[in-house]
Design a protein around this motif. Structure first.
Motif, PDB file in Angstrom:
ATOM      1  N   TRP A 150       0.834  -1.209   0.000  1.00  0.00           N
ATOM      2  CA  TRP A 150       0.000   0.000   0.000  1.00  0.00           C
ATOM      3  C   TRP A 150       0.866   1.256   0.000  1.00  0.00           C
ATOM      4  O   TRP A 150       0.539   2.238  -0.668  1.00  0.00           O
ATOM      5  CB  TRP A 150      -0.921  -0.023   1.210  1.00  0.00           C
ATOM      6  N   MET A 151       1.956   1.231   0.739  1.00  0.00           N
ATOM      7  CA  MET A 151       2.867   2.378   0.740  1.00  0.00           C
ATOM      8  C   MET A 151       3.441   2.618  -0.652  1.00  0.00           C
ATOM      9  O   MET A 151       3.454   3.760  -1.143  1.00  0.00           O
ATOM     10  CB  MET A 151       4.007   2.118   1.736  1.00  0.00           C
ATOM     11  N   THR A 152       3.888   1.555  -1.307  1.00  0.00           N
ATOM     12  CA  THR A 152       4.507   1.702  -2.629  1.00  0.00           C
ATOM     13  C   THR A 152       3.496   2.149  -3.672  1.00  0.00           C
ATOM     14  O   THR A 152       3.778   3.030  -4.491  1.00  0.00           O
ATOM     15  CB  THR A 152       5.145   0.367  -3.044  1.00  0.00           C
ATOM     16  N   ILE A 153       2.298   1.541  -3.654  1.00  0.00           N
ATOM     17  CA  ILE A 153       1.282   1.896  -4.637  1.00  0.00           C
ATOM     18  C   ILE A 153       0.814   3.338  -4.445  1.00  0.00           C
ATOM     19  O   ILE A 153       0.637   4.093  -5.414  1.00  0.00           O
ATOM     20  CB  ILE A 153       0.093   0.910  -4.541  1.00  0.00           C
ATOM     21  N   THR A 154       0.620   3.748  -3.202  1.00  0.00           N
ATOM     22  CA  THR A 154       0.164   5.111  -2.931  1.00  0.00           C
ATOM     23  C   THR A 154       1.192   6.134  -3.387  1.00  0.00           C
ATOM     24  O   THR A 154       0.832   7.250  -3.789  1.00  0.00           O
ATOM     25  CB  THR A 154      -0.125   5.289  -1.433  1.00  0.00           C
ATOM     26  N   ALA A 155       2.455   5.787  -3.331  1.00  0.00           N
ATOM     27  CA  ALA A 155       3.501   6.713  -3.771  1.00  0.00           C
ATOM     28  C   ALA A 155       3.379   7.044  -5.250  1.00  0.00           C
ATOM     29  O   ALA A 155       3.802   8.123  -5.682  1.00  0.00           O
ATOM     30  CB  ALA A 155       4.873   6.120  -3.478  1.00  0.00           C
ATOM     31  N   PHE A 156       2.790   6.152  -6.039  1.00  0.00           N
ATOM     32  CA  PHE A 156       2.660   6.371  -7.487  1.00  0.00           C
ATOM     33  C   PHE A 156       1.275   6.865  -7.892  1.00  0.00           C
ATOM     34  O   PHE A 156       0.992   7.002  -9.074  1.00  0.00           O
ATOM     35  CB  PHE A 156       2.959   5.069  -8.243  1.00  0.00           C
ATOM     36  N   LYS A 157       0.412   7.123  -6.913  1.00  0.00           N
ATOM     37  CA  LYS A 157      -0.932   7.596  -7.238  1.00  0.00           C
ATOM     38  C   LYS A 157      -0.963   9.117  -7.369  1.00  0.00           C
ATOM     39  O   LYS A 157      -0.280   9.817  -6.614  1.00  0.00           O
ATOM     40  CB  LYS A 157      -1.920   7.190  -6.135  1.00  0.00           C
ATOM     41  N   PRO A 158      -1.759   9.653  -8.302  1.00  0.00           N
ATOM     42  CA  PRO A 158      -1.993  11.106  -8.301  1.00  0.00           C
ATOM     43  C   PRO A 158      -2.849  11.485  -7.097  1.00  0.00           C
ATOM     44  O   PRO A 158      -3.483  10.637  -6.463  1.00  0.00           O
ATOM     45  CB  PRO A 158      -2.737  11.349  -9.618  1.00  0.00           C
TER      46      PRO A 158
END
Length: 290
Positions: free
Chosen positions: A43-51
């Motif tokens: 979740w941390m990694t995916i959220t880092a790439f979200k607008p």
């Protein structure tokens, strides 16, 4: 006898089934545990790439529809990331080198030589290790303030060494105790002095202990927030844990930037373990053989 012979295969089948289901349950439990452990990292990694519009939605989005590097640009170029990264690298590695070196010399003195008060010193080290770090923070702050070590890299390094050294000595002590004393006696008979014994004999034998102690010292120093935040006043002298907290302000939290910053904060740890993993396994294997 027939009943026993007929019952024996049935008992074997039941035992095999029980072992099979035990393995299945163990495998399922391991998978569930891994998923629970890995999900925050995912979740941390995916959220880092979200607008931003996908980060702040009420409905969770488990995979970004539009991948973005804006959070990383914000974390790197709109903050003091590079400066604070250098601070963390310097402070952490100097603390590791000094604390491991002192622990090596202390363990050599406390385990290879017999002198009065040796056990009292070990009990004192164990007692210091059991004290919570927050209990020592205020006395350290007062002492460091008197000596002008606040807002100073040297003061922060000394604080980390003081925090890491008791554990380093206690952790490395077991490796020293496993060395047969006859080895040192034979070396002295052959004419080796004490420094040659430490450098050529003791150091290779306790290399696994040095590596494992370095790993724990690295984790303790790299992840510390409270000491760095208390002792450092200038933002240009903050370490990465303090920098990471800067994304939460009274006006709100930049969750996308904070997750990107968390990824950047974790990368040096991952790289460090990738570099040291092979040496750690090799050192443990060689130590077991010796």
């Amino acid at each position: 006898m027939r009943s026993q012979s007929h019952a024996s295969p049935a008992a074997e089948v039941k035992a095999k089934r029980r072992i099979h289901w035990d393995r299945v349950r163990s495998g399922v439990a391991a998978v569930v545990f891994c998923v629970i452990w890995f999900f925050p990292v995912y979740w941390m990694t995916i959220t880092a790439f979200k607008p931003r519009n996908e980060v702040m939605t009420a409905t969770p989005i488990f995979l970004p529809t539009h991948w973005s590097l804006q959070n990383f640009r914000t974390a790197i170029f709109q903050t003091q990331f590079l400066v604070n990264l250098m601070n963390s690298v310097v402070v952490t590695f100097v603390s590791i080198i000094v604390s491991v070196l002192l622990a090596f010399l202390a363990c050599a003195a406390l385990t290879l030589y017999r002198f009065k008060g040796r056990r009292s010193i070990m009990v004192t080290i164990l007692a210091i290790q059991m004290l919570p770090g927050t209990a020592l923070l205020i006395p350290q702050f007062i002492v460091f303030n008197q000596f002008g070590l606040l807002n100073n890299y040297a003061g922060l390094i000394l604080a980390y060494i003081a925090a890491v050294l008791p554990f380093s000595i206690w952790n490395m002590r077991g490796f020293f105790l496993a060395i047969p004393v006859d080895i040192f006696e034979s070396a002295r008979v052959e004419g080796a002095n004490e420094w040659q014994i430490l450098r050529l004999i003791t150091f290779p034998l306790v290399a696994p202990g040095i590596i494992s102690t370095s790993v724990f010292a690295f984790i303790a120093a790299w992840n510390d927030y409270l000491t760095a935040f208390t002792f450092m006043k200038d933002q240009s002298k903050y370490t990465l844990p303090v920098w990471l907290a800067s994304f939460s302000t009274p006006t709100g939290t930049d969750f996308g930037g904070q997750m990107a910053a968390s990824v950047l904060f974790s990368l040096p740890v991952v790289i460090f373990f990738m570099i040291i993993q092979g040496n750690m396994v090799k050192g443990i294997t060689e130590g077991a053989i010796k």
